[in-house]
Design an enzyme around this catalytic site. Structure first.
Site, mmCIF file in Angstrom:
data_model
loop_
_atom_site.group_PDB
_atom_site.id
_atom_site.type_symbol
_atom_site.label_atom_id
_atom_site.label_comp_id
_atom_site.label_asym_id
_atom_site.label_seq_id
_atom_site.Cartn_x
_atom_site.Cartn_y
_atom_site.Cartn_z
ATOM 1 N N PHE A 180 39.292 38.259 38.169
ATOM 2 C CA PHE A 180 39.657 37.795 39.503
ATOM 3 C C PHE A 180 38.419 37.321 40.256
ATOM 4 O O PHE A 180 38.423 36.278 40.909
ATOM 5 C CB PHE A 180 40.359 38.928 40.262
ATOM 6 N N SER A 181 37.331 38.083 40.169
ATOM 7 C CA SER A 181 36.092 37.710 40.845
ATOM 8 C C SER A 181 35.517 36.419 40.277
ATOM 9 O O SER A 181 34.816 35.692 40.990
ATOM 10 C CB SER A 181 35.060 38.838 40.720
ATOM 11 N N ASP B 203 27.188 31.449 32.711
ATOM 12 C CA ASP B 203 26.679 32.807 32.899
ATOM 13 C C ASP B 203 27.444 33.817 32.061
ATOM 14 O O ASP B 203 26.999 34.950 31.895
ATOM 15 C CB ASP B 203 26.759 33.213 34.374
ATOM 16 N N ALA C 156 40.485 42.399 38.368
ATOM 17 C CA ALA C 156 39.155 43.011 38.324
ATOM 18 C C ALA C 156 38.104 41.912 38.171
ATOM 19 O O ALA C 156 38.011 41.012 39.001
ATOM 20 C CB ALA C 156 39.094 44.041 37.193
ATOM 21 N N ASP D 180 38.623 53.171 40.264
ATOM 22 C CA ASP D 180 39.018 52.576 38.992
ATOM 23 C C ASP D 180 38.063 52.964 37.867
ATOM 24 O O ASP D 180 38.475 53.090 36.710
ATOM 25 C CB ASP D 180 39.070 51.054 39.125
#
Length: 359
Positions: free
Chosen positions: A195-196, A180, A192, A76
Site C-alpha cells: 500500500f505504501s 528501489d 501494508a 501488527d
C-alpha cells in the site's frame, strides 16, 4: 476438558503488559487457564508485581497442541511474530491492537474486556488468510526457502545505487527496470508495505497475488494483480553489480547477490485469524485510515423498480446518400502548367489580366 488460551504480549511496552495481566485475570475468573511464555511472564510479573492468577508456562506445563486460541496484545509486528509460532500448529490468532493502524488486529485496546468475554463464550469465527511460499535460487539451486503472510519485499542493498531487476509472471518475462525494490504481497499485505508503495487495496476475500514496484525508473512499471495460481518471479540483474536483500514480513531476511532469483507462489498452509466482529472490510478500512465519509446517504430502503427500459441511441445517418463512383465524362480541368512570364510592361499586363482588381 480444560480450556487454555495463550497470551502473547509485547513485554517491552508497559501498556501491553498491563493489558496482558487484565486478560489473564479475566480468563482465570472464567475458568480458562491463561498460558504465557516463561520470559514474557517473568517480564510482566517483574514489572507489575506478582499476580495471584494461576498461569501455565508454554513448553513446560503445556504444548501448543493444548491451546485453543492465541490472543496477541500489540501491533501488527507482534501478530506477525505470533503467526510464525502457530502457523504450523493450525491455531487461530486473535489480535488486540495496541499499535498504530493494526490492520491484522480484530479489536482495539478499549474493547479488551468485551473481546475476552467473546472468547470465553466462544463467540468468534475463524477465517483463513493465504500466505506466500518464497524460494531464492542462485544458478538454479534453491539456497533459501521461507514464507510470508503480508509480503516479501526485494530491496536494494546499497543506498547509493538502484537495483536492476527483470520481473516475470508465469514463466514469461514482463519488463526490466531499475528501482528501489519490488513488493510481492497477499491481499492481507495489500494494506501494508504494498500500500505504501502505491499498490491497490485488495479485499481479504479476494484470492490473488500482487506485484508492486518501488520507485521504478520505467514507463511501464505498474502494480499487478494476478491469479492465485500464478508464479511471480524477480531476477536481480548483473549489469550494474548492485546487490539486494529480501525481507519476509519485515522479520526474515536473505541477502541477494547479482544473478539471484526470487520465486513466489501461493503457499498451501494459510494463517488462521479469529474474528469477533462480522463488520465488512470496507468499514474496517474507513476506521483504520479515518477516511472521510461525511455526506454519505446510502442506497435507500425501498424496493428497487424493475429494470428501466432506456432508449437506445443509434448512430446518426448522413443527410445525403453517398453514391458510387462518378459516371460519364470527367469535367475539363484548367491547365495549371507553369509558363514563362514576359518581362517589363508585358509582365504587368499579364498579371493584371490574371488577377481581379478591387479599384
Amino acid at each position: 476438558m480444560t480450556r487454555r488460551v495463550l497470551i502473547l504480549a509485547h513485554t517491552g511496552r508497559e501498556e501491553s503488559m498491563i493489558a496482558a495481566l487484565e486478560a489473564c485475570v479475566q480468563l482465570h475468573a472464567s475458568n480458562i487457564v491463561p498460558v504465557m511464555f516463561a520470559e514474557e511472564l517473568a517480564d510482566m510479573t517483574g514489572y507489575l508485581g506478582v499476580s495471584d492468577v494461576s498461569m501455565e508456562i508454554l513448553g513446560r506445563d503445556v504444548t501448543l497442541a493444548d491451546i485453543e486460541l492465541v490472543m496477541v496484545l500489540g501491533g501488527d509486528g507482534t501478530i506477525l511474530r505470533a503467526a510464525e509460532l502457530v502457523r504450523e500448529h493450525d491455531l487461530p490468532l486473535l489480535g488486540v491492537n495496541l499499535g498504530h493502524v493494526g490492520f491484522l488486529a480484530e479489536s482495539e485496546r478499549a474493547d479488551l474486556i468485551q473481546t475476552v468475554d467473546w472468547v470465553v463464550r466462544r463467540e468468534y469465527s475463524v477465517e483463513e488468510r493465504m500466505t506466500l511460499d518464497v524460494k531464492v535460487r542462485v544458478k538454479g539451486k534453491v539456497v533459501a526457502h521461507t514464507w510470508a503472510l503480508n509480503e516479501v519485499a526485494l530491496e536494494k542493498g546499497n543506498r547509493e545505487r538502484m537495483i536492476e531487476v527483470v520481473t516475470e509472471v508465469d514463466g514469461r518475462p514482463l519488463s526490466s527496470f531499475g528501482c528501489d525494490g519490488v513488493v510481492m504481497a497477499t491481499p492481507t499485505g495489500s494494506t501494508a508495505y504494498a500500500f505504501s508503495a502505491g499498490g491497490p487495496v485488495v479485499w481479504p476475500e479476494v484470492e490473488a497475488l500482487l506485484m508492486v514496484p518501488i520507485s521504478a525508473h520505467a514507463l511501464f512499471a505498474k502494480p499487478l494483480v494476478v491469479a492465485p495460481t500464478s508464479t511471480l518471479a524477480v531476477e536481480v540483474l548483473t549489469r550494474n553489480g548492485a546487490y539486494g536483500v529480501i525481507w519476509c514480513d519485515g522479520r526474515r531476511t536473505v541477502d541477494l547477490l547479482p544473478g539471484a532469483r526470487i520465486e513466489v507462489t501461493r503457499s498451501s498452509q494459510p494463517v488462521k485469524l479469529a474474528r469477533t466482529q462480522q463488520s465488512p472490510f470496507s468499514e474496517r478500512l474507513v476506521r483504520k485510515f479515518e477516511l472521510p465519509v461525511q455526506g454519505w446517504r446510502g442506497p435507500g430502503t425501498e424496493e428497487p423498480p424493475p429494470t428501466t427500459q432506456l432508449p437506445i441511441i443509434k448512430s446518426p445517418k448522413p443527410k445525403t446518400q453517398l453514391g458510387g463512383p462518378p459516371t460519364g465524362p470527367m469535367p475539363q480541368l484548367p491547365d495549371l502548367t507553369a509558363t514563362a512570364l514576359p518581362h517589363g510592361d508585358a509582365a504587368t499586363e499579364s498579371l493584371e489580366g490574371a488577377w481581379p482588381r478591387h479599384d
